[in-house]
Design a protein around this motif. Structure first.
Motif, PDB file in Angstrom:
ATOM      1  N   THR A  14     -23.151   6.402 -79.982  1.00  0.00           N
ATOM      2  CA  THR A  14     -22.905   6.836 -78.992  1.00  0.00           C
ATOM      3  C   THR A  14     -21.972   8.085 -79.128  1.00  0.00           C
ATOM      4  OG1 THR A  14     -21.516   5.231 -78.241  1.00  0.00           O
ATOM      5  CG2 THR A  14     -23.936   4.985 -77.650  1.00  0.00           C
ATOM      6  N   ARG A  15     -21.701   8.722 -77.923  1.00  0.00           N
ATOM      7  CA  ARG A  15     -20.715  10.027 -77.982  1.00  0.00           C
ATOM      8  C   ARG A  15     -19.328   9.300 -78.198  1.00  0.00           C
ATOM      9  NH1 ARG A  15     -23.085  10.849 -73.279  1.00  0.00           N
ATOM     10  NH2 ARG A  15     -21.409   9.750 -72.074  1.00  0.00           N
ATOM     11  N   THR A  17     -16.342  10.359 -77.644  1.00  0.00           N
ATOM     12  CA  THR A  17     -15.147  10.925 -76.812  1.00  0.00           C
ATOM     13  C   THR A  17     -14.254   9.908 -76.663  1.00  0.00           C
ATOM     14  OG1 THR A  17     -16.935  11.671 -75.249  1.00  0.00           O
ATOM     15  CG2 THR A  17     -15.010  12.113 -74.601  1.00  0.00           C
ATOM     16  N   ASN A  19      -9.494  10.030 -76.351  1.00  0.00           N
ATOM     17  CA  ASN A  19      -8.119  11.122 -76.227  1.00  0.00           C
ATOM     18  C   ASN A  19      -6.947  10.178 -76.399  1.00  0.00           C
ATOM     19  OD1 ASN A  19      -8.247  13.737 -75.222  1.00  0.00           O
ATOM     20  ND2 ASN A  19      -9.598  12.876 -73.229  1.00  0.00           N
ATOM     21  N   GLY A  52     -14.177   5.652 -81.872  1.00  0.00           N
ATOM     22  CA  GLY A  52     -14.670   7.045 -81.245  1.00  0.00           C
ATOM     23  C   GLY A  52     -14.529   7.961 -82.505  1.00  0.00           C
ATOM     24  N   LEU A  78     -13.435  -0.934 -85.746  1.00  0.00           N
ATOM     25  CA  LEU A  78     -14.819  -0.917 -86.184  1.00  0.00           C
ATOM     26  C   LEU A  78     -15.352   0.056 -85.573  1.00  0.00           C
ATOM     27  CD1 LEU A  78     -15.788  -4.930 -86.044  1.00  0.00           C
ATOM     28  CD2 LEU A  78     -15.205  -3.329 -88.145  1.00  0.00           C
ATOM     29  N   ASP A  81     -20.725   4.113 -86.281  1.00  0.00           N
ATOM     30  CA  ASP A  81     -21.059   5.386 -87.212  1.00  0.00           C
ATOM     31  C   ASP A  81     -20.171   5.692 -88.110  1.00  0.00           C
ATOM     32  OD1 ASP A  81     -21.021   8.170 -87.868  1.00  0.00           O
ATOM     33  OD2 ASP A  81     -20.951   8.803 -85.760  1.00  0.00           O
ATOM     34  N   ARG A  84     -17.630   8.230 -88.699  1.00  0.00           N
ATOM     35  CA  ARG A  84     -16.482   8.183 -88.019  1.00  0.00           C
ATOM     36  C   ARG A  84     -15.424   7.080 -88.661  1.00  0.00           C
ATOM     37  NH1 ARG A  84     -19.618   8.240 -82.244  1.00  0.00           N
ATOM     38  NH2 ARG A  84     -20.092  10.409 -82.207  1.00  0.00           N
ATOM     39  N   PHE A 117     -13.457  -0.684 -75.599  1.00  0.00           N
ATOM     40  CA  PHE A 117     -13.405   0.469 -74.386  1.00  0.00           C
ATOM     41  C   PHE A 117     -14.345   1.553 -74.481  1.00  0.00           C
ATOM     42  CE2 PHE A 117     -10.889   0.876 -70.661  1.00  0.00           C
ATOM     43  CZ  PHE A 117     -10.347  -0.467 -70.479  1.00  0.00           C
ATOM     44  N   VAL A 119     -17.413   1.693 -74.673  1.00  0.00           N
ATOM     45  CA  VAL A 119     -18.419   1.519 -75.420  1.00  0.00           C
ATOM     46  C   VAL A 119     -19.762   1.116 -74.854  1.00  0.00           C
ATOM     47  CG1 VAL A 119     -19.266   0.119 -77.667  1.00  0.00           C
ATOM     48  CG2 VAL A 119     -16.907   0.972 -77.436  1.00  0.00           C
ATOM     49  N   GLN A 122     -22.197   3.435 -72.525  1.00  0.00           N
ATOM     50  CA  GLN A 122     -23.322   4.310 -72.764  1.00  0.00           C
ATOM     51  C   GLN A 122     -24.720   3.590 -72.892  1.00  0.00           C
ATOM     52  OE1 GLN A 122     -22.320   7.921 -75.349  1.00  0.00           O
ATOM     53  NE2 GLN A 122     -20.125   6.811 -75.189  1.00  0.00           N
TER      54      GLN A 122
END
Ligand SMILES: C[S@@+](CC[C@H](N)C(=O)[O-])C[C@H]1O[C@@H](n2cnc3c(N)ncnc32)[C@H](O)[C@@H]1O
Length: 262
Positions: A14-15, A17, A19, A52, A78, A81, A84, A117, A119, A122
């Motif tokens: 999934t995305r 994103t 920060n 992410g 973990l 993707d 990533r 978090f 996760v 989506q």
């Protein structure tokens, strides 16, 4: 699904994103409330599931646990993707911090604690129960899953503490200096609850009651938003909501209740 079918990482990309410092509220809560489990563990293994596009929040969780709970904590980030996972490799600092490919099955690890978090947000709501069950089945005995959601900067957050028997507590947390009203938290409920913020559902009643208590505590705003929040939480408790923890946690802009809500 059978264990054999589960050899592949379970879930979907999934995305990504994320920060820096976005997850500080849940991390601080984990340090304060889950330390005993980690201290009692022979192998203090923690999984950050779905870190992410960059591993920054995994690096931060490991640092907070090492400083606040035990220096030998082992965190495995973990990600489902593979790109990533490869991108995170330079941030690894074994044995305390490593990265691997994995999904809800937790890649064969048996952690004491999993933080997942932003996760499930989506995924479809219908997929939540199986994801929880798969993750909690992989935990070490007595282990817990902390599953939740926050906004881009981590000013609004909520999470469930889940063990092998299901959810045990719900926590709402906000940066008080930027909070307009607790109703804003409704947008950041865990996936299992976000569609339940409707009349007749306990989480809707909770957010309404918190909002009412916040409005009633408006006169305390002159002493700062912390004082206002403290009075709102105290009022909520007086009206019968079973608020857990103590003012030390409440002062952080948190509110934890047993799950299921009354
Ligand atoms: C929005 S990012 C969240 C990043 C970080 N946890 C945060 O809160 O800032 C979600 C990440 O979860 C990953 N993901 C989704 N499903 C997953 C699963 N079943 N197992 C592992 N990672 C998963 C996605 O690939 C994505 O990188």
């Amino acid at each position: 699904m059978s264990p054999a079918a589960r050899r592949r990482p379970f879930g979907v990309v999934t995305r990504g994103t994320t920060n820096p410092n976005r997850l500080r509220r849940v991390d601080n809560w984990i340090v304060a409330t889950c330390a005993d489990r980690l201290l009692a563990a022979d192998d203090p293994l923690v999984v950050d599931l779905g870190y992410g596009a960059t591993p920054v929040t995994a690096v931060e969780l490991r640092a907070r646990l090492a400083a606040g709970v035990r220096p030998d904590v082992r965190l495995v980030g973990l990600e489902i993707d593979a790109a990533r996972v490869a991108a995170a490799a330079p941030a690894a600092d074994p044995p305390g911090l490593t990265f691997a490919r994995g999904g809800f099955e937790l890649a064969g690890l048996r952690p004491v604690l999993v933080r997942a978090f932003n996760v499930l947000r989506q995924y479809d709501e219908s997929e939540v129960a199986e994801a929880w069950q798969t993750m909690t089945a992989a935990l070490a005995p007595g282990g817990v899953l902390v599953e939740g959601t926050c906004d881009e900067l981590g000013r609004l957050a909520s999470w469930l503490l889940i063990d092998a028997d299901g959810p045990r507590t719900l926590t709402l947390a906000a940066k008080l200096t930027t909070l307009g009203s607790p109703a804003e938290l409704a947008e950041r409920l865990p996936k299992a609850l976000i569609h339940r913020n409707v009349p007749g559902e306990p989480v809707h009643a909770l957010i309404r009651a918190l909002d009412d208590a916040w409005q009633a505590a408006a006169p305390y705003a002159t002493f700062g938003p912390r004082q206002r929040w403290l009075h709102a939480v105290t009022r909520l408790r007086e009206t019968g909501w079973p608020i857990l923890d103590n003012p030390t946690r409440w002062r952080q802009g948190e509110l934890t209740l047993p799950w299921p809500l009354p």
